[in-house]
Design an enzyme around this catalytic site. Structure first.
Site, short mmCIF file in Angstrom:
data_model
loop_
_atom_site.label_atom_id
_atom_site.label_comp_id
_atom_site.label_asym_id
_atom_site.label_seq_id
_atom_site.Cartn_x
_atom_site.Cartn_y
_atom_site.Cartn_z
N HIS A 1 -3.18 7.14 2.29
CA HIS A 1 -3.66 5.82 1.88
C HIS A 1 -5.00 5.53 2.57
O HIS A 1 -5.15 5.74 3.78
CB HIS A 1 -2.62 4.76 2.25
CG HIS A 1 -3.12 3.36 2.10
ND1 HIS A 1 -3.80 2.93 0.98
CD2 HIS A 1 -3.07 2.30 2.95
CE1 HIS A 1 -4.13 1.66 1.14
NE2 HIS A 1 -3.71 1.25 2.32
N ASN B 1 -10.27 -0.35 0.49
CA ASN B 1 -8.81 -0.25 0.46
C ASN B 1 -8.30 -0.86 -0.84
O ASN B 1 -8.42 -2.07 -1.04
CB ASN B 1 -8.25 -0.99 1.69
CG ASN B 1 -6.72 -0.98 1.73
OD1 ASN B 1 -6.06 -0.65 0.75
ND2 ASN B 1 -6.18 -1.37 2.87
N CYS C 1 0.82 -1.23 0.00
CA CYS C 1 0.00 0.00 0.00
C CYS C 1 0.85 1.27 0.00
O CYS C 1 0.33 2.36 -0.24
CB CYS C 1 -0.96 0.00 1.18
SG CYS C 1 -1.92 -1.51 1.30
N1 COA Z 1 -18.42 -7.88 10.54
C1 COA Z 1 -18.87 -8.04 11.80
N2 COA Z 1 -18.06 -8.32 12.82
C2 COA Z 1 -16.74 -8.41 12.56
C3 COA Z 1 -16.22 -8.25 11.27
C4 COA Z 1 -17.12 -7.98 10.24
N3 COA Z 1 -16.73 -7.78 8.96
N4 COA Z 1 -14.89 -8.41 11.32
C5 COA Z 1 -14.55 -8.64 12.60
N5 COA Z 1 -15.69 -8.67 13.35
C6 COA Z 1 -15.82 -8.87 14.79
C7 COA Z 1 -14.64 -9.60 15.37
O1 COA Z 1 -14.82 -10.99 15.20
C8 COA Z 1 -14.72 -9.18 16.82
O2 COA Z 1 -15.71 -9.95 17.46
P1 COA Z 1 -15.47 -10.43 18.97
O3 COA Z 1 -15.34 -9.17 19.78
O4 COA Z 1 -16.70 -11.21 19.24
O5 COA Z 1 -14.22 -11.24 18.94
C9 COA Z 1 -15.24 -7.75 16.74
O6 COA Z 1 -15.82 -7.60 15.43
C10 COA Z 1 -14.17 -6.70 16.92
O7 COA Z 1 -13.05 -7.06 16.13
P2 COA Z 1 -11.74 -6.18 16.07
O8 COA Z 1 -10.76 -6.86 15.20
O9 COA Z 1 -11.33 -5.79 17.45
O10 COA Z 1 -12.30 -4.86 15.36
P3 COA Z 1 -11.57 -3.52 15.10
O11 COA Z 1 -12.30 -2.41 15.71
O12 COA Z 1 -10.08 -3.63 15.37
O13 COA Z 1 -11.73 -3.37 13.53
C11 COA Z 1 -10.43 -3.67 11.52
C12 COA Z 1 -11.17 -4.37 12.67
C13 COA Z 1 -9.85 -4.76 10.61
C14 COA Z 1 -11.43 -2.83 10.76
C15 COA Z 1 -9.32 -2.76 12.12
O14 COA Z 1 -8.54 -3.49 13.03
C16 COA Z 1 -8.41 -2.22 11.06
O15 COA Z 1 -8.83 -1.42 10.23
N6 COA Z 1 -7.14 -2.62 11.07
C17 COA Z 1 -6.22 -2.16 10.05
C18 COA Z 1 -6.42 -2.97 8.82
C19 COA Z 1 -5.80 -2.36 7.63
O16 COA Z 1 -5.84 -1.17 7.46
N7 COA Z 1 -5.20 -3.19 6.78
C20 COA Z 1 -4.60 -2.78 5.58
C21 COA Z 1 -3.41 -1.97 5.84
S1 COA Z 1 -2.80 -1.35 4.36
#
Ligand code: COA
Length: 343
Positions: free
Chosen positions: A252, A282, A114
């Site tokens: 990004h 993304n 990215c």
């Molecule tokens: N729909 C519903 N629930 C979801 C889900 C979805 N698509 N994806 C995850 N969950 C659930 C998880 O299972 C978790 O459930 P639990 O509490 O029962 O275990 C809950 O939502 C919270 O998950 P968590 O991973 O803590 O959420 P978050 O607030 O960290 O958000 C991301 C997840 C992936 C959106 C966030 O961590 C993120 O954006 N990270 C960076 C990713 C990124 O930018 N990657 C590319 C970089 S270039």
């Protein structure tokens, strides 16, 4: 030494729109969860006849048209990607054929995930600056293009809702009277936080790795909210430019919450950091040039504007640069029509 400015931009999004409600038909998720956690409302995925290569080609054609230059004026053609349609030939080589670039154009693909577009922009600017006009024609075509829908596990709700396909491109022009593009960058080897497969990829013990993208979302979030504001502040300092003198921060588009944290840490106005993740998701290396082109097409940016471009992602990698836009930055009819269709 020659400085550079961006004189043309272009982009291409695939025809298939996938809304959050569509995603909820595929995995256990909801529009509410996706939009509040990421800012994404829909993304584009390639349909039949579309690919990373066709998107790169369309974005590149539009950028050349907007720059008002002919293919035989291009000296460098770089494509940032980690989802090229083929391992070889590179997409950049295919663009040489598609666009009719001269055979002595320096064409290659570059993978910094990215952060790839900013790496490629800096590489192209460095090549143009280092080589005199006798060795290298003074225009570089720099493309970011991805087809992430090809490497996603469509049963994994923690990743498949986040990513989209697309391509963006920019034309750089070198001129001895212009300032150099200033950049900062970093790499930190890590194949746990974010991993995407090559063909038959194996781990260090020889076991086959999963054939789709895997991610530790929380670890990536922590990494991103650290490096994005840090790299941005660093590049401003290196360039000797105050944040107040930047017209637009083009970050990004991985998650709106990551940008919100950067805005807070940098203390810059949120309206100068506004993104487009709501309708793109993304798109990795494509996201920075896609947003840049959207801002040019909609008139938010034009000749004379100063921008900071910053990316971060798998590798782990990160990069930021400060540069300026210059005329012509024209809007080819084809580019504008297509942009209208995309929304
Ligand atoms: N729909 C519903 N629930 C979801 C889900 C979805 N698509 N994806 C995850 N969950 C659930 C998880 O299972 C978790 O459930 P639990 O509490 O029962 O275990 C809950 O939502 C919270 O998950 P968590 O991973 O803590 O959420 P978050 O607030 O960290 O958000 C991301 C997840 C992936 C959106 C966030 O961590 C993120 O954006 N990270 C960076 C990713 C990124 O930018 N990657 C590319 C970089 S270039």
């Amino acid at each position: 030494m020659r400085g550079v400015k961006i004189i043309g931009t272009g982009s291409a999004l695939p025809s298939r729109t996938v809304t959050n409600d569509d995603m909820a038909q595929m995995v256990d998720t909801s529009d509410e969860w996706i939009s509040t956690r990421t800012g994404i409302r829909s993304r584009r995925w390639c349909a039949e006849g579309e690919s990373q290569h066709t998107l790169a080609r369309d974005a590149a054609r539009r950028a050349l048209a907007a720059a008002g230059i002919a293919p035989d004026e291009v000296g460098v053609c770089l494509v940032a990607t980690f989802t090229a349609s083929a391992a070889t030939p590179s997409t950049a080589c295919l663009l040489q054929r598609d666009l009719g670039l001269p055979e002595d154009t320096l064409c290659f693909d570059l993978n910094a995930a990215c952060a790839g577009f900013v790496f490629a922009l800096h590489t192209a600017a460095s090549l143009l600056a280092a080589e005199g006009p006798a060795a290298l024609r003074p225009y570089a075509l720099v493309v970011g293009a991805e087809e992430l829908s090809r490497v996603m596990d469509m049963t994994d709700r923690t990743t498949c809702v986040l990513f989209g396909d697309g391509a963006g491109a920019a034309v750089l022009r070198a001129d001895a009277a212009w300032p150099a593009l200033t950049a900062t960058w970093g790499s930190r080897g890590n194949d746990e936080a974010l991993f995407a497969p090559g063909v038959g990829a194996r781990d260090d013990a020889g076991a086959l790795r999963p054939s789709y993208l895997t991610m530790d979302g929380r670890a990536v979030f922590r990494f991103a909210t650290d490096v994005l504001p840090r790299a941005t502040a660093e590049v401003l300092e290196r360039a000797g430019v105050a944040a107040a003198d930047v017209d637009r921060f083009i970050f990004h588009q991985a998650n709106k919450r990551i940008v919100d944290v950067a805005v807070r840490k940098l203390g810059v106005p949120a309206e100068r950091c506004q993104g487009n993740i709501d309708h793109t998701g993304n798109t990795s290396a494509a996201s920075v040039p896609l947003l840049l082109d959207e801002l040019v097409r909609t008139g938010a940016l034009g000749p004379g504007a100063r921008v900071v471009l910053a990316g971060f992602g798998a590798g782990l990698t990160w990069a930021a640069c400060v540069t300026e836009l210059a005329a012509p930055l024209g809007g080819a009819a084809e580019a504008q029509d297509s942009y209208g269709e995309s929304d």
